[in-house]
Scaffold this motif. Sequence first.
Motif, mmCIF file in Angstrom:
data_model
loop_
_atom_site.group_PDB
_atom_site.id
_atom_site.type_symbol
_atom_site.label_atom_id
_atom_site.label_comp_id
_atom_site.label_asym_id
_atom_site.label_seq_id
_atom_site.Cartn_x
_atom_site.Cartn_y
_atom_site.Cartn_z
ATOM 1 N N ILE A 20 0.849 -1.200 0.000
ATOM 2 C CA ILE A 20 0.000 0.000 0.000
ATOM 3 C C ILE A 20 0.883 1.247 0.000
ATOM 4 C CG2 ILE A 20 -1.671 1.331 1.346
ATOM 5 C CD1 ILE A 20 -2.730 -1.439 2.355
ATOM 6 N N TYR A 21 1.911 1.251 0.844
ATOM 7 C CA TYR A 21 2.839 2.391 0.909
ATOM 8 C C TYR A 21 3.530 2.602 -0.440
ATOM 9 C CZ TYR A 21 6.766 5.309 2.304
ATOM 10 O OH TYR A 21 7.688 6.321 2.385
ATOM 11 N N LEU A 22 3.988 1.521 -1.049
ATOM 12 C CA LEU A 22 4.678 1.582 -2.333
ATOM 13 C C LEU A 22 3.786 2.223 -3.396
ATOM 14 C CD1 LEU A 22 7.379 -0.043 -3.622
ATOM 15 C CD2 LEU A 22 5.533 -1.225 -4.768
ATOM 16 N N GLU A 23 2.529 1.817 -3.419
ATOM 17 C CA GLU A 23 1.598 2.345 -4.412
ATOM 18 C C GLU A 23 1.261 3.810 -4.143
ATOM 19 O OE1 GLU A 23 -2.696 1.185 -6.374
ATOM 20 O OE2 GLU A 23 -1.661 -0.284 -5.129
ATOM 21 N N LYS A 24 0.974 4.151 -2.882
ATOM 22 C CA LYS A 24 0.641 5.548 -2.544
ATOM 23 C C LYS A 24 1.829 6.467 -2.757
ATOM 24 C CE LYS A 24 -3.200 4.928 0.568
ATOM 25 N NZ LYS A 24 -3.792 5.228 1.855
ATOM 26 N N ARG A 25 3.012 5.943 -2.573
ATOM 27 C CA ARG A 25 4.243 6.715 -2.762
ATOM 28 C C ARG A 25 4.519 6.957 -4.239
ATOM 29 N NH1 ARG A 25 8.884 7.773 -3.752
ATOM 30 N NH2 ARG A 25 10.670 8.048 -2.397
ATOM 31 N N GLY A 26 3.836 6.174 -5.104
ATOM 32 C CA GLY A 26 4.033 6.317 -6.543
ATOM 33 C C GLY A 26 5.264 5.592 -7.038
ATOM 34 N N ALA A 27 5.742 4.626 -6.268
ATOM 35 C CA ALA A 27 6.960 3.904 -6.629
ATOM 36 C C ALA A 27 6.669 2.629 -7.405
ATOM 37 C CB ALA A 27 7.753 3.563 -5.365
ATOM 38 N N GLY A 28 5.415 2.356 -7.689
ATOM 39 C CA GLY A 28 5.065 1.166 -8.455
ATOM 40 C C GLY A 28 3.898 0.430 -7.835
#
Length: 87
Positions: A20-28
């Motif tokens: 979830i963090y990865l997606e919200k961060r825009g990292a993939g």
Amino acid sequence: MKKHKHEAELVKEALRVGAIYLEKRGAGKFESSDSASNKITAIYRLLVQDGLIQPLAKGQDNEMQMKHKLALWMERQLPAEHPLRQK
């Protein structure tokens, strides 16, 4: 490295929250075909890059150590009364 009592469960939760963090961060975004090993590595590296966890020493950055770091990170994110927190 002392193994945590609930380490497997904490790693599983860290993968869920980390995705979830990865997606919200825009990292993939993870695909369902991505292996757990790839997810662990990607989440670990993003958390290190963002300064949320300390990097492992050179030569110590293997999957087992990354899992342990993610478990410790996840434990710190949980409320004090959560059942996965070590007593």
